[in-house]
Motif scaffolding. Structure first.
Motif, mmCIF file in Angstrom:
data_model
loop_
_atom_site.group_PDB
_atom_site.id
_atom_site.type_symbol
_atom_site.label_atom_id
_atom_site.label_comp_id
_atom_site.label_asym_id
_atom_site.label_seq_id
_atom_site.Cartn_x
_atom_site.Cartn_y
_atom_site.Cartn_z
ATOM 1 N N GLY A 255 33.961 34.120 45.575
ATOM 2 C CA GLY A 255 34.615 33.545 44.400
ATOM 3 C C GLY A 255 35.983 34.144 44.141
ATOM 4 N N LEU A 256 36.817 33.388 43.446
ATOM 5 C CA LEU A 256 38.198 33.786 43.171
ATOM 6 C C LEU A 256 38.334 34.340 41.755
ATOM 7 C CD1 LEU A 256 41.091 33.677 44.472
ATOM 8 C CD2 LEU A 256 41.389 31.515 43.247
ATOM 9 N N VAL A 257 38.979 35.503 41.640
ATOM 10 C CA VAL A 257 39.228 36.115 40.334
ATOM 11 C C VAL A 257 40.669 36.600 40.253
ATOM 12 C CG1 VAL A 257 36.825 36.860 40.068
ATOM 13 C CG2 VAL A 257 38.505 38.435 41.068
ATOM 14 N N ALA A 258 41.112 36.895 39.037
ATOM 15 C CA ALA A 258 42.441 37.451 38.783
ATOM 16 C C ALA A 258 42.266 38.674 37.895
ATOM 17 C CB ALA A 258 43.319 36.409 38.088
ATOM 18 N N PRO A 259 43.304 39.484 37.721
ATOM 19 C CA PRO A 259 43.211 40.596 36.769
ATOM 20 C C PRO A 259 42.944 40.056 35.360
ATOM 21 C CG PRO A 259 45.127 40.865 38.183
ATOM 22 C CD PRO A 259 44.604 39.475 38.426
ATOM 23 N N ALA A 260 42.199 40.797 34.576
ATOM 24 C CA ALA A 260 41.949 40.402 33.186
ATOM 25 C C ALA A 260 43.280 40.203 32.456
ATOM 26 C CB ALA A 260 41.127 41.480 32.486
ATOM 27 N N LYS A 261 43.291 39.265 31.518
ATOM 28 C CA LYS A 261 44.458 38.927 30.695
ATOM 29 C C LYS A 261 45.515 38.108 31.439
ATOM 30 C CE LYS A 261 43.827 42.902 27.634
ATOM 31 N NZ LYS A 261 44.445 44.113 27.011
ATOM 32 N N THR A 262 45.169 37.613 32.629
ATOM 33 C CA THR A 262 46.064 36.660 33.294
ATOM 34 C C THR A 262 46.149 35.412 32.406
ATOM 35 O OG1 THR A 262 45.521 37.466 35.509
ATOM 36 C CG2 THR A 262 46.350 35.212 35.359
ATOM 37 N N PRO A 263 47.325 34.830 32.223
ATOM 38 C CA PRO A 263 47.469 33.662 31.328
ATOM 39 C C PRO A 263 46.470 32.550 31.626
ATOM 40 C CG PRO A 263 49.618 34.431 32.010
ATOM 41 C CD PRO A 263 48.616 35.230 32.801
#
Length: 325
Positions: A255-263
């Motif tokens: 699965g794909l994730v980003a750093p927390a608080k990414t817009p």
């Protein structure tokens, strides 16, 4: 005077809000890195490369680059992404290992999955096949459970190592079936498969790419698949749930994730592209070649899925007794 200050504050708020929205409307303004915590050629890496291509195709002028940061079971790459600036220019193609198993397996993990990452979309699940040596007098799960109950601890099962996915899935199955079998860990799945075909162990769970060629050649017998639904590649092989364990489901996933608080606008855009790409037959065929099944869901759905998986694998790790300091 107060009215003037209030008006100035409102105008500033509108200006900065508009500026931020305009900036992310042009996303991305520079190359985007998709961090993968595993070496090139591994399933998570290949899926990341497929998705990087799809993002580039769907966002004109963009450049998505896969950056392999292998080490420590994916922890190295995960730590980099958890600490990255949340601007959408650093993403991670994670897996059940990095986002669900490691939190239970490692005592001092340098990141918190739910706190430090913003889920984007579950890309694919990877079912595992329950396979036995053809000489074992077992045709289905019922036979295996009956044999194991007649001879507690006498059936040896293999895995790619203590704490790896196929070890943990077997521990969940043992708990569900109420049986006892002896674990024989190997240094990787291929070595375990070799000994399974040679008869030195009797049973194991293994991914499609590892197991299906040997199932087709008759060197292994498949008695079940670990996913909730039958795998499209092998529609004749029943699920564990069908065999009498209706709540059983245990799969590896990507699965794909980003750093927390990414817009949220960035998260939404990437999620929508992911879901669209995963509906394409050509993309689904590429995943099928890896033994994976396309999913595609919303950020909220993926977060709920991760929460459930953290609980599932925590139970599995506890049952296995595996621990890494």
């Amino acid at each position: 005077m107060k009215t003037l200050k209030r008006l100035t504050l409102i105008l500033c708020t509108i200006f900065f809000s508009f500026t931020a929205q305009s900036s992310f409307a042009q996303y991305p303004e520079s190359p985007v890195k998709i961090i993968v915590g595993f070496p090139p050629g591994q399933a998570t890496d290949l899926v990341a490369r497929y998705m990087a291509q799809k993002f580039a195709e769907n966002i004109p002028g963009s450049n998505f680059i896969v950056d392999n940061r292998a080490g420590a079971s994916g922890i190295l790459g995960s730590r980099i992404v958890a600490g990255a600036t949340p601007d959408g220019l650093t993403l991670m193609m994670g897996s059940s290992a990095t986002l669900a198993v490691n939190p239970a397996l490692y005592k001092d993990l340098p990141y918190d999955v739910l706190r430090d990452f913003a889920p984007i979309s579950l890309i694919a699940i990877v079912p595992q096949y329950l396979v036995v040596n053809p000489d074992l007098p077992v045709k289905n799960i019922k036979d295996l459970v009956e044999l194991a109950k007649k001879s507690p601890g006498q059936i040896n099962y293999g895995s790619g190592g203590s704490g790896v996915t196929n070890h943990l899935i077997m521990e969940l199955f043992k708990q569900s079936a109420g049986i006892d079998m002896t674990h024989v860990p190997y240094k990787g799945g291929p070595a375990a498969l070799t000994d399974l075909m040679a008869g030195r162990i009797s049973v194991m769970f293994e991914t499609g790419p590892g197991a299906i060629p040997h199932i087709q050649s008759g060197r292994l017998r498949a008695i079940a698949v670990s996913s909730a639904q039958r795998a499209a590649a092998t529609p004749d092989i029943p699920t564990v749930a069908e065999a009498g364990y209706p709540t059983f489901q245990a799969v590896a996933w990507i699965g794909l994730v980003a750093p927390a608080k990414t817009p949220e606008s960035v998260i939404k855009k990437l999620s929508e592209i992911s879901m669209s790409a995963l509906r394409e037959k050509e993309f689904a065929a590429k995943l099928a070649a890896l033994g994976a099944v396309p999913v595609g869901n919303t950020p909220g759905e993926f977060r709920s899925f991760i929460e459930q998986e953290l609980k599932r694998w925590a139970v599995a790790v506890k049952l296995s007794g595996a621990k890494v300091d």
